[in-house]
Design an enzyme around this catalytic site. Structure first.
Site, mmCIF file in Angstrom:
data_model
loop_
_atom_site.group_PDB
_atom_site.id
_atom_site.type_symbol
_atom_site.label_atom_id
_atom_site.label_comp_id
_atom_site.label_asym_id
_atom_site.label_seq_id
_atom_site.Cartn_x
_atom_site.Cartn_y
_atom_site.Cartn_z
ATOM 1 N N GLU A 96 0.857 -1.188 0.000
ATOM 2 C CA GLU A 96 0.000 0.000 0.000
ATOM 3 C C GLU A 96 0.894 1.240 0.000
ATOM 4 O OE1 GLU A 96 -2.512 1.505 -0.704
ATOM 5 O OE2 GLU A 96 -4.065 1.453 0.828
ATOM 6 N N ASP A 97 0.402 2.314 -0.574
ATOM 7 C CA ASP A 97 1.199 3.540 -0.636
ATOM 8 C C ASP A 97 1.288 4.211 0.732
ATOM 9 O OD1 ASP A 97 -1.498 4.263 -0.617
ATOM 10 O OD2 ASP A 97 -1.362 5.610 -2.340
ATOM 11 N N ASP A 100 -3.266 5.946 6.474
ATOM 12 C CA ASP A 100 -3.706 7.233 7.014
ATOM 13 C C ASP A 100 -4.668 6.937 8.178
ATOM 14 O OD1 ASP A 100 -4.123 10.033 7.031
ATOM 15 O OD2 ASP A 100 -5.750 9.895 5.593
ATOM 16 N N PHE A 149 -0.585 16.313 3.617
ATOM 17 C CA PHE A 149 -1.116 15.622 2.446
ATOM 18 C C PHE A 149 0.024 15.525 1.438
ATOM 19 C CE2 PHE A 149 -3.274 14.755 -1.456
ATOM 20 C CZ PHE A 149 -4.175 13.791 -1.058
ATOM 21 N N ARG A 162 1.102 11.701 -9.781
ATOM 22 C CA ARG A 162 1.548 10.325 -9.509
ATOM 23 C C ARG A 162 2.942 10.048 -10.061
ATOM 24 N NH1 ARG A 162 -2.732 7.269 -7.491
ATOM 25 N NH2 ARG A 162 -4.788 7.669 -8.360
#
Ligand code: IMP
Length: 172
Positions: A96-97, A100, A149, A162
């Site tokens: 997963e990136d 959060d 963010f 991206r």
């Protein structure tokens, strides 16, 4: 479109990903490791991580929707694209990136665990622990960051950024 400020540069990403590959190899001494890349944000991380591994790997893709548009989470997780192959009896690592609130990973770990893998672990490039709403186990974390963010290296804001080769922040 303003350029995001560099938070984690390319050499730092490459160094840490090589270390993560070593950690994963040490934790999973199996002949084959099955990676589940969470679309779309983990694509670049997956590509670099599997190239840093000297074992046999297989890769599958899954997609969930958690964020709508912008930077606010709806809190709702929905399966958008399921895996092509089963995971029963396999040594699985979810890639997963970013973790959060943890809601997305909690959902993914839950549905994959029910499918009977031999082992199930999770690797996340980034973690924002201050934002967590649910307790999730992340076995391999690239970088722990503050509540920014972030974009780049696979992560987007409304599908933009991206392709940046670094992780950047749009805030001052
Ligand atoms: P969670 O369910 O709140 O843990 O959110 C996980 C997903 O939200 C990630 O896979 C990302 O797609 C997205 N996300 C969370 N934080 C960020 C960020 O800072 N930048 C870009 N996407 C983010």
């Amino acid at each position: 479109m303003s350029s995001p400020a560099v938070l984690i540069d390319q050499p730092t990403l490459a160094r840490r990903i090589a270390e993560l590959a070593t950690e994963i190899r040490a934790a999973i001494p199996a002949d084959d490791i099955h990676f589940v890349c969470v679309l779309k944000g983990a694509v670049l991380f997956t590509a670099d991580l599997v190239r840093a591994l000297d074992t046999r790997v297989t890769i599958d893709f899954i997609a969930v929707s958690s964020y709508g548009s912008g930077t606010a989470s709806s809190g709702e997780v929905r399966l958008v694209k399921d895996l092509d192959a089963g995971v029963e009896g396999r040594h699985v690592v979810i890639i997963e990136d970013i973790v959060d609130t943890g809601l997305t990973l909690h959902y993914l770990q839950d549905i994959l665990r029910r499918r009977g893998p031999a082992s199930l672990r999770t690797a996340c490039l980034l973690s924002k622990p201050s934002r967590r709403k649910i307790d999730v186990t992340v076995d391999f974390i690239g970088f722990t960051i503050d509540d920014h963010f972030v974009v780049g290296y696979g992560l987007d804001l409304d599908e933009k950024y991206r392709n940046l080769p670094y992780v950047g922040t749009l805030e001052s």
